[in-house]
Design an enzyme around this catalytic site. Structure first.
Site, PDB file in Angstrom:
ATOM      1  N   PHE A  44       0.858  -1.174   0.000  1.00 17.03           N
ATOM      2  CA  PHE A  44       0.000   0.000   0.000  1.00 17.03           C
ATOM      3  C   PHE A  44       0.897   1.228   0.000  1.00 17.03           C
ATOM      4  O   PHE A  44       1.598   1.499   0.980  1.00 17.03           O
ATOM      5  CB  PHE A  44      -0.949   0.050   1.193  1.00 17.03           C
ATOM      6  CG  PHE A  44      -1.837   1.267   1.133  1.00 17.03           C
ATOM      7  CD1 PHE A  44      -2.986   1.263   0.360  1.00 17.03           C
ATOM      8  CD2 PHE A  44      -1.511   2.425   1.818  1.00 17.03           C
ATOM      9  CE1 PHE A  44      -3.791   2.391   0.269  1.00 17.03           C
ATOM     10  CE2 PHE A  44      -2.308   3.557   1.727  1.00 17.03           C
ATOM     11  CZ  PHE A  44      -3.450   3.540   0.957  1.00 17.03           C
ATOM     12  N   ASP A  56       9.608   2.939   1.608  1.00 17.05           N
ATOM     13  CA  ASP A  56       8.422   3.717   1.951  1.00 17.05           C
ATOM     14  C   ASP A  56       8.249   3.654   3.466  1.00 17.05           C
ATOM     15  O   ASP A  56       7.714   2.696   4.011  1.00 17.05           O
ATOM     16  CB  ASP A  56       7.198   3.149   1.232  1.00 17.05           C
ATOM     17  CG  ASP A  56       5.920   3.913   1.550  1.00 17.05           C
ATOM     18  OD1 ASP A  56       5.897   4.666   2.538  1.00 17.05           O
ATOM     19  OD2 ASP A  56       4.929   3.746   0.800  1.00 17.05           O
ATOM     20  N   LYS A  58       3.130  11.677   6.531  1.00 15.58           N
ATOM     21  CA  LYS A  58       2.317  11.532   7.741  1.00 15.58           C
ATOM     22  C   LYS A  58       2.903  12.295   8.936  1.00 15.58           C
ATOM     23  O   LYS A  58       2.682  13.484   9.068  1.00 15.58           O
ATOM     24  CB  LYS A  58       2.094  10.060   8.054  1.00 15.58           C
ATOM     25  CG  LYS A  58       1.273   9.346   6.971  1.00 15.58           C
ATOM     26  CD  LYS A  58       0.690   8.052   7.453  1.00 15.58           C
ATOM     27  CE  LYS A  58      -0.038   7.301   6.343  1.00 15.58           C
ATOM     28  NZ  LYS A  58      -1.225   7.983   5.823  1.00 15.58           N
TER      29      LYS A  58
END
Length: 414
Positions: free
Chosen positions: A152, A237, A266
């Site tokens: 994801f 990531d 984030k």
């Protein structure tokens, strides 16, 4: 949840009305729990009816440092009174210290700032392809990137082109070519997928949306060895796993791996503004030239001011140490539930993926039960729930959250 369903489940009229309005006017791209949050402080949030909940999701790790963190709020407030946006057509006085100190935190030399995590991933893909053509010498349009099953990385058209999640992938074609998928955690499969036209391996050091999947300890070190030998970039990531969540600055640190590119987001914005970045050395990031990539808001003064304060907090090592200490406590407590309604447990630091016995309930049902007990968590993929409280959570509150999960499981088992 419809208005009738909310009213029939003990939800207040005020909450039901807010949910109804959102359902009518906001696109249905999420399925939120029926709680309407109004304010937050530290690890706790309060809904429109004044009920408090322990936030054990932390906005998918974007709120690692807590709601309303005083240092971050002050940095934002001070910058709001000065200037918030110039675009990158001009320099601003906050960007230089932000990129310099973020590069130092990562042990790299160069930063390309963007806004969202998906933008960071898209940027990493573009950089890898440009590097393949301009440094590795590949023929035009030949580059391929090796990706992992269960990944994801966001929901843009390019990113969902290499997703194997039907919800993210189906009905959004035609898809972007140039990606090869291999099983997550299988370094031999990675090696077999690499050929002379491979420019990068893109990997989550710990897969978040897949259920906090931790690969074998030798996976990332072996992939790092393979990519070096084959002249291929390793792109990590760390958008969910990085910046303190796992008890280290990066999940890669847990196995002693340094990628060529870090993808960050984030928590980099402190839960206040969207901030993301690609971080690497100039021999890789230097392939991007003026006019070839950018963003009106990327590197804006407000984002840079908040991001700089996040970097300075992490530079002390205190958030990482706290996540490591409390994470050990969390996993010790959760381990006692295995065999008592929990069938498997994974994670690192203050991040846990918990597989609930599917004969008892779905993950959604468990999260709804936890919500009624004052704990906010999120399900993923059937009967898996995730816990990722802010790093500022108190140990007693963490214990209380596990107590609530234990009580829910007791109820479900009858």
């Amino acid at each position: 949840m419809t208005l009738r369903e909310t009213q029939g489940s003990g939800v207040s009229v005020r909450t039901a009305d807010a949910i109804r309005q959102e359902s009518e006017h906001a696109a249905h791209n999420y399925h939120p729990l029926p709680v309407v949050v109004e304010s937050g402080e530290g690890a706790w949030v309060t809904d429109v009816d004044g009920r408090r909940y322990l936030d054990c999701l932390a906005a998918y790790s974007a709120v690692n440092f807590g709601h309303g963190n005083p240092r971050l709020v002050e940095a934002a407030r001070e910058q709001l009174g000065r200037i918030t946006l110039t675009s990158r057509a001009f320099h601003n006085d906050r960007l230089a210290p932000f990129v310099a100190e973020l590069a130092a935190l990562c042990g790299k030399h160069m930063v390309l700032p963007m806004n969202t995590g998906a933008e960071a991933v898209e940027t990493g893909i573009k950089v890898a392809r440009a590097w393949g053509y301009r440094v590795k010498g590949l023929a035009a349009d030949a580059a391929n990137i090796v990706v992992m099953a269960g990944n994801f990385h966001g929901r843009t058209t390019t990113i969902i082109s290499f997703s194997d999640d039907p919800d993210a992938h189906e009905d959004f074609g035609p898809y972007t070519p140039g990606f090869r998928m291999v099983p997550y955690g299988d370094s031999a499969a990675v090696a077999a997928a690499i050929d002379e036209e491979t420019v990068a391996v893109l990997v989550e050091p710990i897969q978040g949306e897949a259920g906090i999947l931790v690969p074998p300890a030798d996976f990332l070190p072996e992939v790092r060895r393979i990519t070096r030998e084959r002249n291929v970039l390793l792109i990590a990531d760390e958008i969910q796993s990085g910046l303190g969540r796992v008890g280290a600055t990066f999940a890669c640190d847990l196995v002693g791996v340094v990628p060529d590119l870090y993808l960050l987001g984030k928590a980099l914005g402190g839960g206040i503004v969207p901030v993301s970045a690609v971080v690497g050395d100039s021999d890789v990031l230097g392939v991007i030239r003026p006019g070839q990539h950018g963003s009106t808001f990327g590197g804006n003064p407000l984002a840079a001011a908040v991001g700089l304060e996040v970097v300075r907090m992490l530079a002390t090592g205190e958030p990482q140490a706290r996540a490591r200490l409390l994470g050990a406590r969390l996993h010790e407590r959760l381990a006692s539930l295995v065999g008592r309604g929990v069938v498997a447990l994974r994670g690192a630091g203050l991040w846990a993926g918990i597989d609930i016995d599917p004969s008892l309930a779905t993950g959604r049902e468990v999260c709804e039960a936890l919500m009624r007990r004052g704990v906010l968590a999120k399900d993923t993929h059937g009967s898996t729930i995730r816990l990722a409280p802010p790093i500022v959570v108190e140990e007693a509150d963490l214990d209380w959250a596990v107590d609530q999960l234990e009580a829910v499981l007791v109820e479900l088992r009858g």
